[in-house]
Design a protein around this motif. Structure first.
Motif, PDB file in Angstrom:
ATOM      1  N   VAL A   8       0.859  -1.183   0.000  1.00 47.03           N
ATOM      2  CA  VAL A   8       0.000   0.000   0.000  1.00 47.03           C
ATOM      3  C   VAL A   8       0.894   1.231   0.000  1.00 47.03           C
ATOM      4  O   VAL A   8       1.625   1.469   0.961  1.00 47.03           O
ATOM      5  CB  VAL A   8      -0.943   0.024   1.224  1.00 47.03           C
ATOM      6  CG1 VAL A   8      -1.777   1.309   1.216  1.00 47.03           C
ATOM      7  CG2 VAL A   8      -1.852  -1.195   1.227  1.00 47.03           C
ATOM      8  N   ARG A   9       0.884   1.947  -1.095  1.00 50.20           N
ATOM      9  CA  ARG A   9       1.686   3.172  -1.230  1.00 50.20           C
ATOM     10  C   ARG A   9       3.165   2.948  -0.895  1.00 50.20           C
ATOM     11  O   ARG A   9       3.833   3.789  -0.303  1.00 50.20           O
ATOM     12  CB  ARG A   9       1.094   4.298  -0.377  1.00 50.20           C
ATOM     13  CG  ARG A   9      -0.303   4.714  -0.810  1.00 50.20           C
ATOM     14  CD  ARG A   9      -0.868   5.827   0.040  1.00 50.20           C
ATOM     15  NE  ARG A   9      -2.256   6.128  -0.339  1.00 50.20           N
ATOM     16  CZ  ARG A   9      -3.061   6.938   0.325  1.00 50.20           C
ATOM     17  NH1 ARG A   9      -2.613   7.547   1.425  1.00 50.20           N
ATOM     18  NH2 ARG A   9      -4.303   7.157  -0.084  1.00 50.20           N
ATOM     19  N   GLY A  10       3.658   1.752  -1.236  1.00 50.23           N
ATOM     20  CA  GLY A  10       5.068   1.465  -1.035  1.00 50.23           C
ATOM     21  C   GLY A  10       5.421   0.842   0.296  1.00 50.23           C
ATOM     22  O   GLY A  10       6.600   0.566   0.559  1.00 50.23           O
ATOM     23  N   HIS A  11       4.419   0.588   1.148  1.00 51.83           N
ATOM     24  CA  HIS A  11       4.699  -0.045   2.448  1.00 51.83           C
ATOM     25  C   HIS A  11       3.897  -1.340   2.550  1.00 51.83           C
ATOM     26  O   HIS A  11       2.812  -1.472   1.986  1.00 51.83           O
ATOM     27  CB  HIS A  11       4.334   0.897   3.595  1.00 51.83           C
ATOM     28  CG  HIS A  11       4.953   0.509   4.901  1.00 51.83           C
ATOM     29  ND1 HIS A  11       6.196   0.958   5.303  1.00 51.83           N
ATOM     30  CD2 HIS A  11       4.518  -0.313   5.891  1.00 51.83           C
ATOM     31  CE1 HIS A  11       6.495   0.450   6.483  1.00 51.83           C
ATOM     32  NE2 HIS A  11       5.493  -0.336   6.856  1.00 51.83           N
ATOM     33  N   GLU A  12       4.429  -2.282   3.295  1.00 49.48           N
ATOM     34  CA  GLU A  12       3.818  -3.604   3.402  1.00 49.48           C
ATOM     35  C   GLU A  12       2.877  -3.734   4.593  1.00 49.48           C
ATOM     36  O   GLU A  12       3.194  -3.333   5.710  1.00 49.48           O
ATOM     37  CB  GLU A  12       4.908  -4.678   3.534  1.00 49.48           C
ATOM     38  CG  GLU A  12       4.362  -6.100   3.654  1.00 49.48           C
ATOM     39  CD  GLU A  12       5.441  -7.157   3.685  1.00 49.48           C
ATOM     40  OE1 GLU A  12       5.102  -8.346   3.834  1.00 49.48           O
ATOM     41  OE2 GLU A  12       6.636  -6.797   3.558  1.00 49.48           O
ATOM     42  N   ILE A  13       1.713  -4.327   4.315  1.00 44.55           N
ATOM     43  CA  ILE A  13       0.826  -4.814   5.362  1.00 44.55           C
ATOM     44  C   ILE A  13       0.980  -6.330   5.351  1.00 44.55           C
ATOM     45  O   ILE A  13       0.743  -6.984   4.339  1.00 44.55           O
ATOM     46  CB  ILE A  13      -0.632  -4.386   5.130  1.00 44.55           C
ATOM     47  CG1 ILE A  13      -0.755  -2.862   5.269  1.00 44.55           C
ATOM     48  CG2 ILE A  13      -1.562  -5.085   6.119  1.00 44.55           C
ATOM     49  CD1 ILE A  13      -2.149  -2.323   5.027  1.00 44.55           C
ATOM     50  N   GLN A  14       1.390  -6.882   6.458  1.00 48.62           N
ATOM     51  CA  GLN A  14       1.822  -8.278   6.541  1.00 48.62           C
ATOM     52  C   GLN A  14       0.690  -9.265   6.283  1.00 48.62           C
ATOM     53  O   GLN A  14      -0.446  -9.083   6.740  1.00 48.62           O
ATOM     54  CB  GLN A  14       2.418  -8.534   7.925  1.00 48.62           C
ATOM     55  CG  GLN A  14       2.882  -9.934   8.191  1.00 48.62           C
ATOM     56  CD  GLN A  14       4.169 -10.284   7.467  1.00 48.62           C
ATOM     57  OE1 GLN A  14       4.182 -10.384   6.243  1.00 48.62           O
ATOM     58  NE2 GLN A  14       5.235 -10.468   8.213  1.00 48.62           N
ATOM     59  N   ILE A  15       1.018 -10.332   5.550  1.00 48.77           N
ATOM     60  CA  ILE A  15       0.178 -11.526   5.430  1.00 48.77           C
ATOM     61  C   ILE A  15       1.026 -12.680   5.931  1.00 48.77           C
ATOM     62  O   ILE A  15       2.089 -12.960   5.367  1.00 48.77           O
ATOM     63  CB  ILE A  15      -0.259 -11.772   3.971  1.00 48.77           C
ATOM     64  CG1 ILE A  15      -1.176 -10.642   3.486  1.00 48.77           C
ATOM     65  CG2 ILE A  15      -0.981 -13.110   3.856  1.00 48.77           C
ATOM     66  CD1 ILE A  15      -1.588 -10.787   2.025  1.00 48.77           C
ATOM     67  N   LEU A  16       0.565 -13.379   6.975  1.00 42.68           N
ATOM     68  CA  LEU A  16       1.442 -14.358   7.630  1.00 42.68           C
ATOM     69  C   LEU A  16       0.647 -15.449   8.335  1.00 42.68           C
ATOM     70  O   LEU A  16      -0.431 -15.197   8.877  1.00 42.68           O
ATOM     71  CB  LEU A  16       2.320 -13.640   8.659  1.00 42.68           C
ATOM     72  CG  LEU A  16       3.469 -14.448   9.265  1.00 42.68           C
ATOM     73  CD1 LEU A  16       4.604 -14.606   8.260  1.00 42.68           C
ATOM     74  CD2 LEU A  16       3.993 -13.780  10.540  1.00 42.68           C
TER      75      LEU A  16
ATOM     76  N   GLY B 179      -1.373  -8.705   9.409  1.00 38.24           N
ATOM     77  CA  GLY B 179      -2.169  -7.487   9.425  1.00 38.24           C
ATOM     78  C   GLY B 179      -1.429  -6.253   9.884  1.00 38.24           C
ATOM     79  O   GLY B 179      -1.926  -5.133   9.729  1.00 38.24           O
ATOM     80  N   SER B 180      -0.244  -6.449  10.449  1.00 30.47           N
ATOM     81  CA  SER B 180       0.531  -5.304  10.933  1.00 30.47           C
ATOM     82  C   SER B 180       0.982  -4.414   9.778  1.00 30.47           C
ATOM     83  O   SER B 180       1.290  -4.909   8.681  1.00 30.47           O
ATOM     84  CB  SER B 180       1.763  -5.782  11.702  1.00 30.47           C
ATOM     85  OG  SER B 180       1.399  -6.527  12.848  1.00 30.47           O
ATOM     86  N   ILE B 181       1.022  -3.112  10.026  1.00 31.53           N
ATOM     87  CA  ILE B 181       1.709  -2.205   9.110  1.00 31.53           C
ATOM     88  C   ILE B 181       3.171  -2.447   9.423  1.00 31.53           C
ATOM     89  O   ILE B 181       3.672  -2.039  10.465  1.00 31.53           O
ATOM     90  CB  ILE B 181       1.294  -0.749   9.322  1.00 31.53           C
ATOM     91  CG1 ILE B 181      -0.228  -0.621   9.121  1.00 31.53           C
ATOM     92  CG2 ILE B 181       2.041   0.184   8.373  1.00 31.53           C
ATOM     93  CD1 ILE B 181      -0.782   0.774   9.413  1.00 31.53           C
ATOM     94  N   TYR B 182       3.847  -3.152   8.531  1.00 35.89           N
ATOM     95  CA  TYR B 182       5.058  -3.887   8.856  1.00 35.89           C
ATOM     96  C   TYR B 182       6.098  -3.083   9.635  1.00 35.89           C
ATOM     97  O   TYR B 182       6.559  -2.023   9.220  1.00 35.89           O
ATOM     98  CB  TYR B 182       5.698  -4.451   7.583  1.00 35.89           C
ATOM     99  CG  TYR B 182       6.747  -5.475   7.874  1.00 35.89           C
ATOM    100  CD1 TYR B 182       6.410  -6.738   8.343  1.00 35.89           C
ATOM    101  CD2 TYR B 182       8.088  -5.170   7.715  1.00 35.89           C
ATOM    102  CE1 TYR B 182       7.369  -7.688   8.630  1.00 35.89           C
ATOM    103  CE2 TYR B 182       9.072  -6.118   7.995  1.00 35.89           C
ATOM    104  CZ  TYR B 182       8.696  -7.366   8.462  1.00 35.89           C
ATOM    105  OH  TYR B 182       9.660  -8.298   8.757  1.00 35.89           O
TER     106      TYR B 182
END
Length: 201
Positions: A95-103, A120-123
């Motif tokens: 999202v806009r160059g930053h990762e939201i975790q899928i784990l 789900g964390s904003i990494y």
């Protein structure tokens, strides 16, 4: 025999149809559009050799470690999708160059991660509430709602992140970004996606 064959064909068609990305009338009326046609990577760019359209699913290959992005950039949006992980699975939403975790939070190998590295964390910046994803091999539903600097992540009906990233140390520059592609970030495990749809706000 013919009647049995017709029944079998109808059941098979129902299974295949269930795997396809289909937008409900309710969501279509709300302004959602599908991002995946269920049969090709049309509308996507990036690591196309590491992602495939298989039986109506968007699949990140087990050895896939590249990123796949929408050709279109989005400003504010609501992005909804379903995902299924293999044991120990790992991916992310760009999202806009930053990762939201899928784990796979429950994998033994992930037992000692930082709080901000779980699903789900904003990494590595905003930790998500844990315990709301299903076990590996089961389908999960997720929604990412981005409105300016307000980011909210919901998984299986539970809000696990609700943050104003402009107030998060280290995300000040990200908070000023107004648009970008949506993407998936492979980390060397098989992950299946379906029902990818987005609504621009």
């Amino acid at each position: 025999m013919l009647r049995a064959a017709l029944i079998l064909f109808a059941c098979s068609a129902a299974v295949v149809g269930h795997a396809q990305d289909k937008l409900s009338k309710e969501e279509a009326d709300q302004g959602f559009v599908s991002l995946f046609d269920g049969k090709s990577l049309k509308g996507w760019k990036g690591a196309a050799t590491q992602y495939s359209a298989i039986d109506g699913l968007l699949v990140c290959d087990k050895k896939g470690s590249g990123n796949l992005f929408t050709e279109k950039e989005f400003g504010d949006f609501i992005f909804r999708f379903d995902f299924k992980l293999e044991p120990g699975g790992n991916n992310g939403v760009n999202v806009r160059g930053h990762e939201i975790q899928i784990l796979d939070d429950y994998a033994p190998g992930h037992a000692k991660l930082k709080d901000c590295q779980y699903h789900g964390s904003i990494y590595c910046k905003v930790p998500a509430k844990r315990g709301h994803t299903k076990k590996a091999g089961e389908w999960n539903s997720q929604e990412i709602h981005v409105k300016g600097s307000h980011w909210k992540v919901t998984v299986n009906g539970v809000v696990i992140v609700d943050a104003d990233i402009s107030k998060v140390e280290g995300l000040e520059a990200l908070a000023k970004k107004t648009k970008g592609p949506i993407g998936f970030m492979g980390h060397g495990s098989r992950v299946e996606f379906r029902n990818l749809r987005v609504k621009e706000l």
